[in-house]
Design a protein around this motif. Structure first.
Motif, PDB file in Angstrom:
ATOM      1  N   VAL A  21      -6.120   5.303  -9.470  1.00 54.37           N
ATOM      2  CA  VAL A  21      -6.958   4.366  -8.727  1.00 54.37           C
ATOM      3  C   VAL A  21      -6.789   2.950  -9.279  1.00 54.37           C
ATOM      4  O   VAL A  21      -6.655   1.988  -8.515  1.00 54.37           O
ATOM      5  CB  VAL A  21      -8.449   4.800  -8.770  1.00 54.37           C
ATOM      6  CG1 VAL A  21      -9.364   3.704  -8.271  1.00 54.37           C
ATOM      7  CG2 VAL A  21      -8.643   6.071  -7.956  1.00 54.37           C
ATOM      8  N   GLU A  22      -6.772   2.815 -10.602  1.00 58.26           N
ATOM      9  CA  GLU A  22      -6.597   1.495 -11.211  1.00 58.26           C
ATOM     10  C   GLU A  22      -5.224   0.905 -10.874  1.00 58.26           C
ATOM     11  O   GLU A  22      -5.113  -0.289 -10.614  1.00 58.26           O
ATOM     12  CB  GLU A  22      -6.782   1.561 -12.729  1.00 58.26           C
ATOM     13  CG  GLU A  22      -8.210   1.800 -13.149  1.00 58.26           C
ATOM     14  CD  GLU A  22      -9.139   0.670 -12.740  1.00 58.26           C
ATOM     15  OE1 GLU A  22      -8.762  -0.512 -12.862  1.00 58.26           O
ATOM     16  OE2 GLU A  22     -10.252   0.968 -12.296  1.00 58.26           O
ATOM     17  N   ALA A  24       0.831  -1.203   0.000  1.00 61.43           N
ATOM     18  CA  ALA A  24       0.000   0.000   0.000  1.00 61.43           C
ATOM     19  C   ALA A  24       0.866   1.254   0.000  1.00 61.43           C
ATOM     20  O   ALA A  24       0.529   2.238  -0.653  1.00 61.43           O
ATOM     21  CB  ALA A  24      -0.936  -0.003   1.199  1.00 61.43           C
ATOM     22  N   TRP A  82      -3.471   1.609  -8.188  1.00 57.87           N
ATOM     23  CA  TRP A  82      -3.535   1.275  -6.767  1.00 57.87           C
ATOM     24  C   TRP A  82      -4.259  -0.055  -6.562  1.00 57.87           C
ATOM     25  O   TRP A  82      -3.800  -0.892  -5.794  1.00 57.87           O
ATOM     26  CB  TRP A  82      -4.229   2.395  -6.000  1.00 57.87           C
ATOM     27  CG  TRP A  82      -4.030   2.301  -4.531  1.00 57.87           C
ATOM     28  CD1 TRP A  82      -2.997   2.798  -3.804  1.00 57.87           C
ATOM     29  CD2 TRP A  82      -4.902   1.643  -3.601  1.00 57.87           C
ATOM     30  NE1 TRP A  82      -3.161   2.501  -2.483  1.00 57.87           N
ATOM     31  CE2 TRP A  82      -4.333   1.785  -2.316  1.00 57.87           C
ATOM     32  CE3 TRP A  82      -6.098   0.966  -3.719  1.00 57.87           C
ATOM     33  CZ2 TRP A  82      -4.910   1.271  -1.178  1.00 57.87           C
ATOM     34  CZ3 TRP A  82      -6.689   0.446  -2.582  1.00 57.87           C
ATOM     35  CH2 TRP A  82      -6.081   0.602  -1.323  1.00 57.87           C
ATOM     36  N   ARG A  83      -5.379  -0.254  -7.278  1.00 59.65           N
ATOM     37  CA  ARG A  83      -6.159  -1.495  -7.128  1.00 59.65           C
ATOM     38  C   ARG A  83      -5.390  -2.722  -7.600  1.00 59.65           C
ATOM     39  O   ARG A  83      -5.565  -3.805  -7.077  1.00 59.65           O
ATOM     40  CB  ARG A  83      -7.467  -1.388  -7.912  1.00 59.65           C
ATOM     41  CG  ARG A  83      -8.448  -0.431  -7.261  1.00 59.65           C
ATOM     42  CD  ARG A  83      -9.709  -0.278  -8.052  1.00 59.65           C
ATOM     43  NE  ARG A  83     -10.340  -1.571  -8.290  1.00 59.65           N
ATOM     44  CZ  ARG A  83     -11.147  -1.821  -9.306  1.00 59.65           C
ATOM     45  NH1 ARG A  83     -11.404  -0.883 -10.192  1.00 59.65           N
ATOM     46  NH2 ARG A  83     -11.687  -2.996  -9.451  1.00 59.65           N
ATOM     47  N   ARG A  84      -4.517  -2.554  -8.594  1.00 57.70           N
ATOM     48  CA  ARG A  84      -3.795  -3.686  -9.170  1.00 57.70           C
ATOM     49  C   ARG A  84      -2.290  -3.613  -8.876  1.00 57.70           C
ATOM     50  O   ARG A  84      -1.486  -4.120  -9.633  1.00 57.70           O
ATOM     51  CB  ARG A  84      -4.023  -3.715 -10.674  1.00 57.70           C
ATOM     52  CG  ARG A  84      -5.443  -4.088 -11.026  1.00 57.70           C
ATOM     53  CD  ARG A  84      -5.691  -3.996 -12.507  1.00 57.70           C
ATOM     54  NE  ARG A  84      -7.008  -4.464 -12.892  1.00 57.70           N
ATOM     55  CZ  ARG A  84      -8.133  -3.814 -12.695  1.00 57.70           C
ATOM     56  NH1 ARG A  84      -8.126  -2.663 -12.071  1.00 57.70           N
ATOM     57  NH2 ARG A  84      -9.289  -4.303 -13.092  1.00 57.70           N
ATOM     58  N   TRP A  85      -1.949  -2.958  -7.804  1.00 57.40           N
ATOM     59  CA  TRP A  85      -0.544  -2.705  -7.486  1.00 57.40           C
ATOM     60  C   TRP A  85       0.317  -3.972  -7.497  1.00 57.40           C
ATOM     61  O   TRP A  85       1.430  -3.960  -8.011  1.00 57.40           O
ATOM     62  CB  TRP A  85      -0.416  -1.983  -6.149  1.00 57.40           C
ATOM     63  CG  TRP A  85       1.008  -1.647  -5.856  1.00 57.40           C
ATOM     64  CD1 TRP A  85       1.829  -2.244  -4.949  1.00 57.40           C
ATOM     65  CD2 TRP A  85       1.793  -0.646  -6.501  1.00 57.40           C
ATOM     66  NE1 TRP A  85       3.071  -1.678  -4.976  1.00 57.40           N
ATOM     67  CE2 TRP A  85       3.079  -0.684  -5.935  1.00 57.40           C
ATOM     68  CE3 TRP A  85       1.546   0.286  -7.513  1.00 57.40           C
ATOM     69  CZ2 TRP A  85       4.109   0.155  -6.331  1.00 57.40           C
ATOM     70  CZ3 TRP A  85       2.562   1.125  -7.905  1.00 57.40           C
ATOM     71  CH2 TRP A  85       3.824   1.060  -7.325  1.00 57.40           C
TER      72      TRP A  85
END
Length: 172
Positions: free
Chosen positions: A42-43, A5, A45-48
């Motif tokens: 955001v995308e 994160a 971050w979601r698929r980091w």
């Protein structure tokens, strides 16, 4: 906060402005650029966990594909070109010549997208085709049409230095 994160948050904090400038060059609207850049962050971050090796490339691909979807939808829904020329301009640092900026702004969204990706960001036609979901021939023909339009507009201004600086800088 765990390390994954933190990495995603660091990417969002440090690259949002650059992604916003990239999106603005692609779409020509500060408001749309903000939306596209935030959506890309955001995308990412979601698929980091799967994109952390090259999150910038993934974010740019998100921006391009979402922009392509928007102009395809707008072409069906809105007959007039809506441009946000009076708004905030986060891309002025990349294209500083006002004559060139106006010429780029006069291109259609598909053509401007190809020129920005190929000339300013050095993507190949194959990479652009993969990002946009278009055939390579379509990308190539859009680029050719865009260059012809840019040359005509720059010659039409009577400002030989603007044309010379564009052609010298980007080897058109």
């Amino acid at each position: 906060m765990d390390a994954e994160a933190e990495g995603a948050d660091e990417f969002a904090r440090t690259r949002l402005d650059a992604l916003r400038r990239f999106a603005y060059l692609i779409c020509g609207s500060a408001a749309e650029a903000d939306d596209l850049a935030q959506l890309a962050v955001v995308e990412v971050w979601r698929r980091w966990s799967s994109v952390r090796v090259d999150p910038e490339a993934y974010a740019r691909r998100i921006i391009v594909t979402r922009n392509v979807s928007r102009w395809r939808r707008w072409r069906r829904e809105v007959p007039a070109d809506i441009a946000d020329r009076d708004g905030d301009d986060p891309a002025r640092g990349r294209v500083t010549d006002p004559v060139l900026w106006e010429a780029l702004h006069a291109l259609g969204k598909p053509e401007r997208t190809v020129v920005v990706l190929h000339v300013l960001y050095r993507y190949t036609f194959d990479e652009i085709a993969a990002m946009s979901g278009e055939p390579r021939g379509t990308v190539s023909s859009r680029y050719s049409r865009a260059l012809r339009t840019l040359r005509d507009r720059l010659r039409g201004t009577g400002d030989a230095t603007a044309e010379d600086s564009w052609t010298m800088r980007y080897a058109l």
